[in-house]
Design a protein around this motif. Structure first.
Motif, short mmCIF file in Angstrom:
data_model
loop_
_atom_site.label_atom_id
_atom_site.label_comp_id
_atom_site.label_asym_id
_atom_site.label_seq_id
_atom_site.Cartn_x
_atom_site.Cartn_y
_atom_site.Cartn_z
N GLN A 91 2.35 1.05 3.67
CA GLN A 91 1.44 1.94 3.20
C GLN A 91 0.13 1.06 2.98
O GLN A 91 0.15 -0.03 2.29
N LEU A 147 1.58 12.66 9.67
CA LEU A 147 1.17 11.55 10.85
C LEU A 147 0.27 12.31 11.87
O LEU A 147 0.71 13.66 12.30
N ILE A 153 -0.61 8.74 7.40
CA ILE A 153 -0.79 7.68 8.54
C ILE A 153 -1.78 8.24 9.64
O ILE A 153 -1.26 9.39 10.07
N THR A 155 -6.00 6.31 3.54
CA THR A 155 -5.14 6.54 4.92
C THR A 155 -4.81 5.31 5.56
O THR A 155 -5.45 4.38 6.05
N THR A 156 -3.42 5.25 5.75
CA THR A 156 -2.78 3.96 6.61
C THR A 156 -3.03 4.41 8.05
O THR A 156 -3.05 5.37 8.45
N ASN A 169 -9.70 3.91 6.02
CA ASN A 169 -8.25 2.97 5.30
C ASN A 169 -8.81 2.75 3.95
O ASN A 169 -7.74 3.00 3.14
#
Length: 234
Positions: free
Chosen positions: A26, A78, A155, A185-186, A181
């Motif tokens: 994460q 996702l 993600i 947000t991964t 990021n």
């Protein structure tokens, strides 16, 4: 957060992915780098259940994604920005962005997130009612990224976001990736431009003919002689 273990993928008799194992924690930017045909896109499409795996596991926060249909994976957090953008060319910019939120029911939240997208991608706001197919390559890449972000992913999978773009737009796209990021947000980034990818990533994995041949801290990979010779010479 995302765990891929002993992943194998076949295209008929062709063994495309051969026991790939990696993870994305994460908050990280993790990059998969390698030459054309190494299997980078195949891995992303398998994670998103677009391509079936032969064996192995893909888990998102402990959830086995192989048991979930592709469209429901988006609802689990996702999202993927595919290679070549693949915007809906006959639809407007706004319609493309709204489609990105198709799994959501929170109208107020959608409106708020649209405003956030306009802030991150001001060029899109200027072209809201323009057909997506009339945008430049860089603008289409921004639209594809904005569309994916409208699903509020935990993600984000990015497949070759710099492909075909002028150098000044490549700089802009990588800056946007870093900003996304930092906003929480991964990111799992697939990128042929290994140099640029490793400069913004926390960790990296190097793929060659369906296998991971090197992995580690991105800075260490940038200074690895074998990696530099094979992928960072340009």
């Amino acid at each position: 957060m995302l765990k891929v273990k002993d992943l194998h993928v076949h295209y008929g008799a062709i063994h495309a992915i051969k026991g790939v194992t990696f993870e994305v924690n994460q908050g990280e930017i993790v990059t998969l780098v390698g030459s054309n045909g190494a299997g980078k896109t195949t891995i992303l499409q398998t994670i998103s259940a677009i391509i079936p795996k032969s064996s192995g596991t893909v888990e998102l926060e402990g959830l086995d994604l192989s048991k979930i249909s592709a469209h429901n994976i988006v609802a689990k957090g996702l999202a993927q920005v595919p290679e070549g953008r693949r915007v809906f060319s006959r639809m407007t910019v706004l319609e493309n962005l709204e489609l990105g939120a198709f799994t959501r029911k929170d109208k107020h939240g959608i409106k708020k997130d649209l405003e956030s997208i306009y802030e991150s991608f001001p060029r899109l706001k200027e072209r809201l009612h323009q057909s997506a197919g009339t945008l430049s390559g860089g603008e289409q890449q921004m639209l594809a990224m904005g569309r994916a972000l409208m699903s509020k992913p935990k993600i984000l999978l990015l497949d070759e976001p710099s492909m075909g773009l002028a150098p000044i737009l490549v700089d802009q796209i990588f800056s946007i990736i870093e900003k996304i990021n930092k906003n929480g947000t991964t990111i799992l980034l697939v990128e042929q431009n290994a140099n640029r990818a490793l400069h913004i990533a926390d960790r990296g994995y190097v793929l060659e003919t369906g296998k991971i041949i090197a992995s580690g801290n991105a800075k260490d990979l940038l200074n690895d002689d074998k990696v530099k010779e094979a992928y960072l010479s340009t």
